[in-house]
Scaffold this active site. Structure first.
Site, short mmCIF file in Angstrom:
data_model
loop_
_atom_site.label_atom_id
_atom_site.label_comp_id
_atom_site.label_asym_id
_atom_site.label_seq_id
_atom_site.Cartn_x
_atom_site.Cartn_y
_atom_site.Cartn_z
N GLU A 27 32.30 35.17 47.15
CA GLU A 27 30.90 34.78 47.58
C GLU A 27 30.72 33.52 46.93
O GLU A 27 31.41 32.84 45.92
CB GLU A 27 30.05 35.70 46.80
CG GLU A 27 30.22 35.99 45.28
CD GLU A 27 29.01 35.48 44.44
OE1 GLU A 27 28.37 34.37 44.91
OE2 GLU A 27 28.91 35.47 43.12
N ARG B 92 30.47 39.16 35.71
CA ARG B 92 30.67 40.07 36.82
C ARG B 92 30.27 39.65 38.10
O ARG B 92 29.96 40.43 39.05
CB ARG B 92 30.24 41.66 36.48
CG ARG B 92 30.85 42.23 35.15
CD ARG B 92 30.43 43.50 34.97
NE ARG B 92 31.25 44.59 35.80
CZ ARG B 92 32.56 44.91 35.61
NH1 ARG B 92 32.97 44.68 34.29
NH2 ARG B 92 32.94 45.51 36.54
N CYS C 246 37.09 30.04 46.66
CA CYS C 246 38.50 29.83 46.25
C CYS C 246 38.72 29.20 45.11
O CYS C 246 39.69 29.21 44.41
CB CYS C 246 39.22 29.10 47.47
SG CYS C 246 38.93 27.34 47.66
N HIS D 297 40.68 24.30 50.52
CA HIS D 297 41.28 25.75 50.08
C HIS D 297 42.26 25.69 49.31
O HIS D 297 43.16 24.98 49.40
CB HIS D 297 41.43 26.43 51.28
CG HIS D 297 41.79 27.95 51.08
ND1 HIS D 297 40.94 28.86 50.41
CD2 HIS D 297 43.14 28.67 51.00
CE1 HIS D 297 41.51 29.96 50.22
NE2 HIS D 297 42.57 29.95 50.57
N ASP E 265 47.12 34.53 47.24
CA ASP E 265 45.73 33.97 47.67
C ASP E 265 44.63 35.17 47.29
O ASP E 265 44.93 35.92 47.93
CB ASP E 265 45.63 33.48 48.92
CG ASP E 265 44.36 32.83 49.31
OD1 ASP E 265 43.38 32.73 48.60
OD2 ASP E 265 44.30 32.39 50.63
#
Length: 293
Positions: A60, A85, A90, A130, A145
């Site tokens: 997210e 939490r 990435c 990324h 990944d």
């Protein structure tokens, strides 16, 4: 009826413990992902950690959407993804995973790639936004990944093998190219590129620059769309604004559009996030989105 995961034990706002009260990073991380198996730099442990991570820590970028900003400092990421939490994207997810693997004793380093997901093959070059992890085991390179959203590889991928690599979800392949590697997934009958990786390790400053662009640039979809994803052994869950897609490992797909209240409940129950009152305006905007494709 399609399977939906149970709600977390608590969706309350998690406090951030003082540094003196925190257990060591590895201990906190293993508890966060619910992993109780062996801890050693082996292929089996790498695969188990990757599967547990993507099931427990959702993808997210709500802090980019709401303008809070995304800090990829090591302590900030651990406090957010482990102690509070939350999920992350990435640079947070794979940054944390890299530090955990190195703490266990894996030979691992960061790499950067150019996202090609859902783009035609002749689309212009995209920025290096990324981050992934290159792990070397007995001299063999593996791609790990945990931060590519709804299409994240569910297991490590061999980087020295061109043939398709089956997983419990899609097949993947990693092909050597002049620029480095191209990572693809088989979607239906077609192969779709996920990203292209540079043939070099990424120094931390390159990740800082990539994170800044991805979390602040007006053309970054993370600053314009509500996005969340989570992958378990049984299913992939993806939220894009008000559209929830559930893809079961057996091939069944459920897609539905959600109201603001349903989005909020989905973030808590499916993506296991401690929903904040400050997210409500972004959720209400997402509920009115019109998504093409």
């Amino acid at each position: 009826m399609l399977h939906y995961p149970a709600a977390p034990a608590s969706a309350a706002d998690y406090g951030d413990p003082a540094p003196s009260e925190r257990a060591p990073l590895l201990t906190r991380y293993l508890a966060r992902i619910g992993y109780t198996g062996p801890v050693a730099p082996t292929p089996e442990v790498l695969a188990a950690l990757q599967a547990a991570h993507i099931a427990a820590i959702p993808f997210e970028a709500i802090d980019a959407l709401t303008g809070v900003g995304i800090d990829i400092d090591a302590d900030a990421v651990a406090a957010k993804l482990i102690d509070r939490r939350r999920g992350g994207y990435c640079f947070e997810q794979n940054g944390l995973f890299l530090r955990i693997l190195q703490a266990i004793g894996f030979e691992a380093e960061a790499m950067l790639g150019r996202v090609r997901w859902m783009l035609p093959g002749d689309a212009p070059a995209t920025p290096r936004t990324h981050q992934v992890v290159l792990v070397t085991l007995d001299g063999r390179p593996w791609l790990a990944d945990v931060g590519f959203g709804a299409a994240v590889p569910p297991q490590p991928l061999a980087m020295d093998s061109d043939p398709p690599q089956p997983t419990r979800h899609e097949d993947y392949r990693v092909s050597r190219r002049d620029f480095g590697w191209e990572v693809e997934a088989q979607i239906g009958e077609a192969w779709q590129a996920l990203y292209r990786l540079d043939d070099a390790a990424a120094p931390p400053i390159d990740c800082v620059v990539g994170n800044w662009y991805t979390s602040t640039h007006p053309e970054s979809h993370f600053t314009r769309q509500l996005v969340a994803a989570r992958t378990t052994n049984e299913a992939r869950y993806g939220l894009r604004d008000n559209r929830l897609t559930v893809r079961l490992a057996d091939g069944r797909i459920d897609r539905r559009y959600l109201t603001a209240d349903e989005i909020e409940r989905t973030l808590a129950e499916i993506f296991l996030l401690p929903v904040q009152p400050s997210w409500r305006s972004a959720i209400e905007r997402a509920a009115t989105a019109e998504i093409a494709g």
